[in-house]
Scaffold this active site. Structure first.
Site, PDB file in Angstrom:
ATOM      1  N   GLY A  15       0.817  -1.214   0.000  1.00  0.00           N
ATOM      2  CA  GLY A  15       0.000   0.000   0.000  1.00  0.00           C
ATOM      3  C   GLY A  15       0.851   1.264   0.000  1.00  0.00           C
ATOM      4  N   PHE A 163       2.699  -6.722  -8.585  1.00  0.00           N
ATOM      5  CA  PHE A 163       3.815  -7.613  -8.913  1.00  0.00           C
ATOM      6  C   PHE A 163       5.167  -7.077  -8.461  1.00  0.00           C
ATOM      7  CE2 PHE A 163       0.439  -8.679 -11.956  1.00  0.00           C
ATOM      8  CZ  PHE A 163       0.352 -10.052 -11.755  1.00  0.00           C
ATOM      9  N   LYS A 264      19.233 -18.023  -9.271  1.00  0.00           N
ATOM     10  CA  LYS A 264      20.326 -17.966  -8.295  1.00  0.00           C
ATOM     11  C   LYS A 264      20.059 -18.966  -7.184  1.00  0.00           C
ATOM     12  CE  LYS A 264      22.197 -13.330  -8.549  1.00  0.00           C
ATOM     13  NZ  LYS A 264      21.089 -12.388  -8.839  1.00  0.00           N
ATOM     14  N   ALA A 265      20.950 -19.953  -7.103  1.00  0.00           N
ATOM     15  CA  ALA A 265      20.826 -20.908  -5.990  1.00  0.00           C
ATOM     16  C   ALA A 265      21.061 -20.148  -4.688  1.00  0.00           C
ATOM     17  CB  ALA A 265      21.854 -22.012  -6.157  1.00  0.00           C
ATOM     18  N   SER A 266      20.395 -20.556  -3.639  1.00  0.00           N
ATOM     19  CA  SER A 266      20.488 -19.805  -2.385  1.00  0.00           C
ATOM     20  C   SER A 266      20.181 -20.713  -1.208  1.00  0.00           C
ATOM     21  CB  SER A 266      19.480 -18.657  -2.401  1.00  0.00           C
ATOM     22  OG  SER A 266      18.161 -19.172  -2.367  1.00  0.00           O
ATOM     23  N   VAL A 267      20.211 -20.106  -0.030  1.00  0.00           N
ATOM     24  CA  VAL A 267      19.853 -20.808   1.204  1.00  0.00           C
ATOM     25  C   VAL A 267      18.342 -21.069   1.259  1.00  0.00           C
ATOM     26  CG1 VAL A 267      19.835 -18.566   2.383  1.00  0.00           C
ATOM     27  CG2 VAL A 267      20.035 -20.632   3.746  1.00  0.00           C
ATOM     28  N   GLY A 268      17.617 -20.615   0.265  1.00  0.00           N
ATOM     29  CA  GLY A 268      16.166 -20.837   0.229  1.00  0.00           C
ATOM     30  C   GLY A 268      15.433 -19.511   0.119  1.00  0.00           C
ATOM     31  N   CYS A 273       5.433 -13.711   0.812  1.00  0.00           N
ATOM     32  CA  CYS A 273       4.428 -14.150  -0.159  1.00  0.00           C
ATOM     33  C   CYS A 273       4.632 -15.508  -0.829  1.00  0.00           C
ATOM     34  CB  CYS A 273       4.253 -13.079  -1.224  1.00  0.00           C
ATOM     35  SG  CYS A 273       3.493 -11.607  -0.514  1.00  0.00           S
TER      36      CYS A 273
HETATM   37  P1  NAD Z   1       1.672  -5.551   5.373  1.00  0.00           P
HETATM   38  O1  NAD Z   1       1.413  -6.446   6.511  1.00  0.00           O
HETATM   39  O2  NAD Z   1       3.004  -4.871   5.245  1.00  0.00           O
HETATM   40  O3  NAD Z   1       0.567  -4.365   5.384  1.00  0.00           O
HETATM   41  C1  NAD Z   1      -0.794  -4.577   5.556  1.00  0.00           C
HETATM   42  C2  NAD Z   1      -1.354  -3.428   6.399  1.00  0.00           C
HETATM   43  O4  NAD Z   1      -2.770  -3.531   6.440  1.00  0.00           O
HETATM   44  C3  NAD Z   1      -0.887  -3.450   7.861  1.00  0.00           C
HETATM   45  O5  NAD Z   1      -0.213  -2.232   8.161  1.00  0.00           O
HETATM   46  C4  NAD Z   1      -2.191  -3.595   8.664  1.00  0.00           C
HETATM   47  O6  NAD Z   1      -2.203  -2.855   9.872  1.00  0.00           O
HETATM   48  C5  NAD Z   1      -3.217  -3.050   7.689  1.00  0.00           C
HETATM   49  N1  NAD Z   1      -4.586  -3.507   7.956  1.00  0.00           N
HETATM   50  C6  NAD Z   1      -5.025  -4.778   8.140  1.00  0.00           C
HETATM   51  N2  NAD Z   1      -6.358  -4.788   8.302  1.00  0.00           N
HETATM   52  C7  NAD Z   1      -6.788  -3.504   8.228  1.00  0.00           C
HETATM   53  C8  NAD Z   1      -8.051  -2.879   8.300  1.00  0.00           C
HETATM   54  N3  NAD Z   1      -9.163  -3.595   8.483  1.00  0.00           N
HETATM   55  N4  NAD Z   1      -8.115  -1.534   8.193  1.00  0.00           N
HETATM   56  C9  NAD Z   1      -6.996  -0.805   8.007  1.00  0.00           C
HETATM   57  N5  NAD Z   1      -5.758  -1.346   7.903  1.00  0.00           N
HETATM   58  C10 NAD Z   1      -5.654  -2.682   8.018  1.00  0.00           C
HETATM   59  O7  NAD Z   1       1.348  -6.371   4.054  1.00  0.00           O
HETATM   60  P2  NAD Z   1       1.967  -6.177   2.596  1.00  0.00           P
HETATM   61  O8  NAD Z   1       3.308  -6.797   2.490  1.00  0.00           O
HETATM   62  O9  NAD Z   1       1.804  -4.748   2.187  1.00  0.00           O
HETATM   63  O10 NAD Z   1       0.964  -7.078   1.745  1.00  0.00           O
HETATM   64  C11 NAD Z   1      -0.375  -6.698   1.505  1.00  0.00           C
HETATM   65  C12 NAD Z   1      -0.952  -7.589   0.436  1.00  0.00           C
HETATM   66  O11 NAD Z   1      -0.223  -7.417  -0.788  1.00  0.00           O
HETATM   67  C13 NAD Z   1      -0.893  -9.085   0.741  1.00  0.00           C
HETATM   68  O12 NAD Z   1      -2.042  -9.696   0.230  1.00  0.00           O
HETATM   69  C14 NAD Z   1       0.315  -9.549  -0.039  1.00  0.00           C
HETATM   70  O13 NAD Z   1       0.206 -10.905  -0.404  1.00  0.00           O
HETATM   71  C15 NAD Z   1       0.266  -8.678  -1.264  1.00  0.00           C
HETATM   72  N6  NAD Z   1       1.557  -8.438  -1.925  1.00  0.00           N
HETATM   73  C16 NAD Z   1       2.686  -8.189  -1.193  1.00  0.00           C
HETATM   74  C17 NAD Z   1       3.888  -7.900  -1.836  1.00  0.00           C
HETATM   75  C18 NAD Z   1       5.148  -7.605  -1.055  1.00  0.00           C
HETATM   76  O14 NAD Z   1       6.183  -7.457  -1.681  1.00  0.00           O
HETATM   77  N7  NAD Z   1       5.117  -7.492   0.255  1.00  0.00           N
HETATM   78  C19 NAD Z   1       3.924  -7.830  -3.229  1.00  0.00           C
HETATM   79  C20 NAD Z   1       2.757  -8.074  -3.941  1.00  0.00           C
HETATM   80  C21 NAD Z   1       1.579  -8.368  -3.270  1.00  0.00           C
HETATM   81  C1  UGA Z   2       8.093 -11.701  -5.041  1.00  0.00           C
HETATM   82  C2  UGA Z   2       7.866 -11.557  -6.544  1.00  0.00           C
HETATM   83  O1  UGA Z   2       9.140 -11.455  -7.192  1.00  0.00           O
HETATM   84  C3  UGA Z   2       7.026 -10.320  -6.851  1.00  0.00           C
HETATM   85  O2  UGA Z   2       6.750 -10.251  -8.248  1.00  0.00           O
HETATM   86  C4  UGA Z   2       5.714 -10.410  -6.067  1.00  0.00           C
HETATM   87  O3  UGA Z   2       4.946  -9.243  -6.276  1.00  0.00           O
HETATM   88  C5  UGA Z   2       6.012 -10.563  -4.595  1.00  0.00           C
HETATM   89  O4  UGA Z   2       6.834 -11.743  -4.383  1.00  0.00           O
HETATM   90  C6  UGA Z   2       4.802 -10.762  -3.748  1.00  0.00           C
HETATM   91  O5  UGA Z   2       3.753 -11.144  -4.231  1.00  0.00           O
HETATM   92  O6  UGA Z   2       4.982 -10.546  -2.545  1.00  0.00           O
HETATM   93  P1  UGA Z   2       9.692 -10.604  -3.234  1.00  0.00           P
HETATM   94  O7  UGA Z   2       9.272 -11.756  -2.390  1.00  0.00           O
HETATM   95  O8  UGA Z   2       9.599  -9.239  -2.680  1.00  0.00           O
HETATM   96  O9  UGA Z   2       8.843 -10.584  -4.601  1.00  0.00           O
HETATM   97  O10 UGA Z   2      11.213 -10.805  -3.696  1.00  0.00           O
HETATM   98  P2  UGA Z   2      11.906 -11.782  -4.773  1.00  0.00           P
HETATM   99  O11 UGA Z   2      12.932 -11.006  -5.480  1.00  0.00           O
HETATM  100  O12 UGA Z   2      10.934 -12.495  -5.597  1.00  0.00           O
HETATM  101  O13 UGA Z   2      12.666 -12.827  -3.837  1.00  0.00           O
HETATM  102  C7  UGA Z   2      11.966 -13.787  -3.080  1.00  0.00           C
HETATM  103  C8  UGA Z   2      12.951 -14.730  -2.426  1.00  0.00           C
HETATM  104  O14 UGA Z   2      13.546 -15.586  -3.391  1.00  0.00           O
HETATM  105  C9  UGA Z   2      14.102 -14.020  -1.718  1.00  0.00           C
HETATM  106  O15 UGA Z   2      14.395 -14.673  -0.521  1.00  0.00           O
HETATM  107  C10 UGA Z   2      15.234 -14.157  -2.707  1.00  0.00           C
HETATM  108  O16 UGA Z   2      16.482 -14.082  -2.107  1.00  0.00           O
HETATM  109  C11 UGA Z   2      14.951 -15.533  -3.287  1.00  0.00           C
HETATM  110  N1  UGA Z   2      15.543 -15.742  -4.627  1.00  0.00           N
HETATM  111  C12 UGA Z   2      15.109 -15.013  -5.680  1.00  0.00           C
HETATM  112  C13 UGA Z   2      16.529 -16.700  -4.793  1.00  0.00           C
HETATM  113  O17 UGA Z   2      16.925 -17.385  -3.835  1.00  0.00           O
HETATM  114  N2  UGA Z   2      17.059 -16.896  -6.039  1.00  0.00           N
HETATM  115  C14 UGA Z   2      16.638 -16.178  -7.119  1.00  0.00           C
HETATM  116  O18 UGA Z   2      17.167 -16.409  -8.232  1.00  0.00           O
HETATM  117  C15 UGA Z   2      15.654 -15.218  -6.928  1.00  0.00           C
END
Ligand code: NAD
Ligand code: UGA
Length: 453
Positions: A15, A163, A264-268, A273
């Site tokens: 957000g 994404f 990229k191979a890694s520790v996991g 997400c």
């Molecule tokens: P986050 O936990 O960082 O943030 C979510 C926020 O929503 C929190 O601050 C929480 O307090 C707030 N919240 C929850 N319920 C609420 C309510 N009823 N009213 C107001 N605020 C409320 O989560 P995030 O990493 O931003 O992920 C959010 C969504 O986006 C998830 O579904 C996740 O799967 C998706 N997503 C995340 C990433 C990423 O890189 N983190 C990338 C793509 C998609």
């Molecule tokens: C991932 C996706 O790349 C995003 O497109 C997506 O929006 C997001 O999840 C989500 O839905 O939350 P993110 O988890 O932020 O993004 O980071 P990545 O770059 O995908 O890495 C994920 C994990 O995989 C990390 O621990 C990274 O170190 C590992 N990784 C990634 C590897 O071990 N090897 C690789 O070659 C790539």
């Protein structure tokens, strides 16, 4: 509908950055990001731009440009809902930890709360946008809540999954490979297309039906995570056969059908997400009776768990089958570089494994706070066993081994000779990111092992 006011519920890793970029690129739209978490909103409003709650390269500049102009952070959720024509739901959707689907399904309670709050507050027509990652067909549930508990106003539901990857959020948002918008109302879809068209080329804005959009997000993460588990599976075979996983990755990645990224191979893999979304996909498949589909995808997570535990097991075995009382320096705690996010970080699993073997674990991460590291561990373990340092040279001093868990660039620039001189001998390095120069490390005298070679 011409959008003049946007509300986003959820000021988290998605957000915050997403709305900051929309506000930056659309100065004519007022964007208000709301959250129940007061501390988070206060941090987004911090006058010191280095103290925003999310660390992302370049994010401070974006927030500096838009905050106070047309970007606002607030805890007044009702007011922001009331004023907006378009409401993004960007709250967390963690793995459900109770009841049916425990440990697999997505917990949709926060989504439902948002839907009920929008229904209660809205006095005019709204477009509700799913920004959170959701199980396919969630839009049906949201629509039902809105229509049955609302004030008789019209709601259109769109799916617009995000994404971005953490660590590169701002560049990903500025230059997305694509923007995906799913919906069944052309006018609502067009309203959101026009928001993104302020900076994204029209041919990169893809519109689909709402179910394809919801499912594409889970599928994209499953495919990405699958590549990491695939190369990690091969890394174990490399270690037995004297093949080198970096060479194998390069060789297969040059095939344009395979491509070179995400090999990229890694520790996991870690992060909030990949695991959550694959488990959700597995649960959805099972709920339709598609057991082979479920098993196929579940293996990606099983392989990842194996890779994390394999890394810690290798440390114990190499250190003569005991790490009890030994100082192990862990460099990196974040789940990847350039983020302060530690959710599901492989470092947590490795630290837990080593603590269970009574090692004395000392951690350094350039962006993660001591409080966060202790919080990540405190559920199961005695905090006194773990120490957190702010100087990597001090953390490594007298260590029996160093484990590299995150690929922070600064680790490459260290004076490794100085570190070697300060360590217990033999001095072991376990490079979980294949970050350092193997040859140079061996020349200094380290017993150096990397993943997959
Ligand atoms: P986050 O936990 O960082 O943030 C979510 C926020 O929503 C929190 O601050 C929480 O307090 C707030 N919240 C929850 N319920 C609420 C309510 N009823 N009213 C107001 N605020 C409320 O989560 P995030 O990493 O931003 O992920 C959010 C969504 O986006 C998830 O579904 C996740 O799967 C998706 N997503 C995340 C990433 C990423 O890189 N983190 C990338 C793509 C998609
Ligand atoms: C991932 C996706 O790349 C995003 O497109 C997506 O929006 C997001 O999840 C989500 O839905 O939350 P993110 O988890 O932020 O993004 O980071 P990545 O770059 O995908 O890495 C994920 C994990 O995989 C990390 O621990 C990274 O170190 C590992 N990784 C990634 C590897 O071990 N090897 C690789 O070659 C790539």
């Amino acid at each position: 509908m011409k959008i003049k006011n946007i509300c986003c519920i959820g000021a988290g890793y998605v957000g915050g950055p997403t709305m900051a970029v929309i506000a930056q690129k659309c100065p004519n739209i007022n964007v208000t990001v709301v959250d129940l978490n007061e501390a988070r909103i206060t941090a987004w409003n911090n006058p010191d731009f280095e103290k925003l709650p999310v660390y992302e390269p370049g994010l401070d500049e974006v927030v500096k440009e838009a905050r106070g102009r047309n970007l606002f952070f607030s805890t007044d959720v009702d007011k922001a809902i009331e004023e907006a024509e378009m409401i993004f739901i960007s709250v967390n959707t963690p793995t459900k930890m109770y009841g049916a689907g425990k440990g697999m399904a997505a917990d949709l309670k926060y989504i439902e709360l948002c839907a009920r709050q929008i229904a209660r507050v809205a006095k005019s027509d709204k477009i509700v946008v799913e920004k959170s990652t959701l199980p396919v067909r969630t839009a049906e549930a949201i629509k039902s809540i809105l229509d049955n508990t609302g004030n008789g106003v019209n709601f259109q539901i769109l799916s617009n999954p995000e994404f971005l990857a953490e660590g590169t959020a701002v560049t990903d948002l500025h230059n997305p490979d694509r923007v995906l918008i799913g919906g069944n109302n052309a006018e609502a879809i067009q309203s959101l297309v026009e928001v993104y068209a302020h900076w994204v080329a029209k041919d990169k804005i893809l519109t689909t039906n709402v179910w394809s959009s919801e499912l594409s997000k889970l599928t994209a993460n499953a495919f990405l995570a699958q590549r990491v588990s695939s190369i990690n599976a091969i890394s174990e075979l490399c270690e037995k056969t004297e093949a080198d996983v970096n060479e194998v990755a390069k060789a297969i990645g040059m095939d344009s059908r395979i491509g070179s990224k995400f090999l990229k191979a890694s520790v996991g893999f870690g992060g909030s997400c990949f695991q959550k979304d694959i488990l959700n996909l597995v649960y959805i498949a099972k709920s339709y009776g598609l057991n082979e589909v479920a098993d196929y995808w579940e293996q990606v997570v099983i392989m990842n768990d194996h890779q994390k535990h394999r890394f810690s097991k290798n440390i114990v075995q190499t250190l003569y089958n005991t790490v009890s009382g030994k100082r192990i320096a862990m460099l990196g705690w974040a789940f990847k570089k350039d983020t302060n996010d530690t959710r599901e970080s492989a470092a947590i699993t490795v630290a837990q494994d080593l603590i269970a073997e009574q090692a004395k674990v000392v951690v350094y991460d350039p962006k993660v706070s001591e409080n966060q590291i202790k919080f990540d561990l405190e559920q199961d373990h005695d905090n006194e066993i773990i120490e957190v340092g702010t100087n990597p040279y001090e953390v490594c001093k007298k260590a029996h081994a160093i484990a590299i868990l995150t690929e922070w660039d600064e680790f490459k620039t260290y004076d490794w000779q100085k570190i070697y001189d300060s360590m217990s001998k033999p001095a072991f390095v376990f490079d979980g990111r294949n970050l350092l120069d193997k040859q140079k490390m061996k020349e200094i005298g380290f017993v150096y092992s990397a993943v997959g070679s």
